[in-house]
Design a protein around this motif. Structure first.
Motif, PDB file in Angstrom:
ATOM      1  N   GLU A  21      13.124  43.193  -6.941  1.00  0.00           N
ATOM      2  CA  GLU A  21      13.334  43.738  -8.281  1.00  0.00           C
ATOM      3  C   GLU A  21      13.767  42.609  -9.212  1.00  0.00           C
ATOM      4  O   GLU A  21      14.618  41.782  -8.844  1.00  0.00           O
ATOM      5  N   THR A  36       9.124  44.502 -10.723  1.00  0.00           N
ATOM      6  CA  THR A  36       9.246  43.732  -9.481  1.00  0.00           C
ATOM      7  C   THR A  36       8.270  42.566  -9.500  1.00  0.00           C
ATOM      8  O   THR A  36       7.346  42.522 -10.315  1.00  0.00           O
ATOM      9  N   CYS A 388      10.556  50.294  -5.583  1.00  0.00           N
ATOM     10  CA  CYS A 388      11.828  49.935  -6.219  1.00  0.00           C
ATOM     11  C   CYS A 388      12.952  50.694  -5.536  1.00  0.00           C
ATOM     12  O   CYS A 388      12.709  51.610  -4.731  1.00  0.00           O
TER      13      CYS A 388
END
Length: 412
Positions: A21, A36, A388
């Motif tokens: 991230e 990301t 994520c």
């Protein structure tokens, strides 16, 4: 469960195609997504040596674009007395109180000790299956088992030392004085492997809050240990115990930051004003709360505790044993349960909920600045099938690889 991974690398090596991230996506100043990127990671001597631009053509180990997150930590579990690995059994309706359970333990412990090493290892493997590499585990100290629960647990941990680590809490499950456990507690407190002095419901089990708490505090001070007591009592006795312990910790600054009340169900029965008052006192004394996030008619005031700066640790507690039918061993599921319970449903809130699995380590800070991983960080990570943190928490994403102390284990 057998160990679900196979060793892929140790010592000095590199990973490529690691998804990390790098920031939040915003719309009208609100977080709507997480950005990301792919990176290369160098590992050496149990540490992350470097985080570099991705080198997809290198001969490094291919992380396949999986998301790297901090490995998970279970901060309240009983590895020494699980039924995991034995035939299924649910709770008996005959045993309703803690004292009922104490009597039952006195009957079954001698037989359970015969297989406790292998069962502890199987429970650790279950936790590792879900990405946990570290635990704070309580172990029984009682006249029935003596120090055998500790000895067997230490053997299991020695067998798992390349992939798992734990800190140990000496736990007088049968009371300090209800059974004659005080001498055994003194013996356990001398051991270097023991990090915390435990305790159990001083009023309902031993009949004297002050006597038990004074014993516990002095034992911790004498041997430079922390404190982590179980407190199931609610109402006056529960709150009196919490306040008495806070007072003792404030009197003895050595204990600040390493004293915890596990469960602390009394906090779930307070008004909002009372909750804020005790949260302020807990924060003042640097006394933390360790919770298994119970849903049995109680909702712990975790958001208020966090608001006032109280350290909140999360654990599985019992995993399918004779104390509880429930418990999956999955810390990511715990984060998911917390998110659902307290309404952490947005991208930002879900990303913050990951801290309950990692114990406060998050890839992005509150403003979306990347803060993990960086050179010098502990090489303890998981690789997961998620885009994520928010997705990992919401979907309880599967873990594909686990790294502990720089040792990389990939799913078999």
């Amino acid at each position: 469960m057998q160990f679900p991974y196979q060793l892929t690398a140790k010592g000095k090596y590199s990973l490529k195609n690691v998804r990390l991230e790098i920031g939040f996506e915003y719309e009208n100043e609100e977080v709507i997504g997480t950005k990301t990127g792919l990176f290369s990671i160098e590992v050496e001597d149990g540490k992350i040596k470097a985080v570099k631009p991705n080198e997809p053509a290198s001969e490094a180990i291919d992380a396949k674009g999986y998301l790297m997150l901090p490995a998970f930590r279970d901060m309240h579990i009983h590895l020494d007395k699980t039924l995991y690995g034995l035939p299924w059994q649910a709770l008996s309706p005959k045993r309703r109180t803690v004292k009922d359970m104490i009597a039952y333990e006195q009957e079954i412990i001698p037989e359970l000790l015969k297989t406790s090493v292998s069962r502890a290892e199987q429970l650790i493997s279950l936790q590792q299956h879900y990405g946990t590499h570290f635990a704070r585990t309580h172990f029984n100290i009682d006249p029935t088992s003596g120090l055998q629960s500790l000895e067997h647990l230490e053997q299991a941990l020695e067998n798992k030392k390349d992939s798992f680590r734990a800190e140990l809490v000496a736990f007088p499950q049968h009371g300090v004085y209800y059974t004659d456990s005080a001498p055994l507690m003194k013996e356990a407190a001398k051991l270097k492997s023991v990090s915390f002095i435990g305790g159990l419901d001083p009023f309902s089990i031993d009949g004297n809050i002050e006597k038990v708490m004074d014993f516990t505090v002095q034992l911790a001070l004498d041997h430079h240990k922390g404190i982590d007591i179980h407190l199931h009592e609610v109402g006056e006795s529960g709150m009196k115990t919490i306040n008495y312990l806070i007072d003792k910790v404030i009197e003895n600054p050595e204990l600040q930051g390493k004293t915890f009340v596990s469960h602390a169900f009394a906090l779930a029965h307070l008004s909002q004003k009372e909750t804020e008052q005790i949260a302020e006192r807990l924060a003042e004394g640097k006394v933390g709360i360790a919770s298994s996030v119970p849903f049995k008619g109680t909702v712990m005031p975790i958001p208020t505790l966090k608001k006032y700066g109280v350290e909140v640790l999360i654990g599985n507690d019992n995993v399918q044993d004779y104390w509880s039918t429930f418990g999956s061993g999955n810390m990511l599921q715990k984060a998911n349960l917390i998110a659902e319970l307290y309404g952490y449903a947005t991208e930002f809130a879900l990303s913050r909920a990951l801290e309950f699995a990692t114990q406060s380590i998050l890839p992005l800070d509150e403003k979306g600045k990347q803060q993990w991983p960086k050179a010098g960080d502990e090489a303890a990570v998981v690789l997961t099938k998620a885009s994520c943190s928010a997705e990992a928490v919401s979907r309880i994403s599967p873990i594909e690889a686990l790294m502990h102390d720089g040792n990389l284990f990939w799913r078999k």
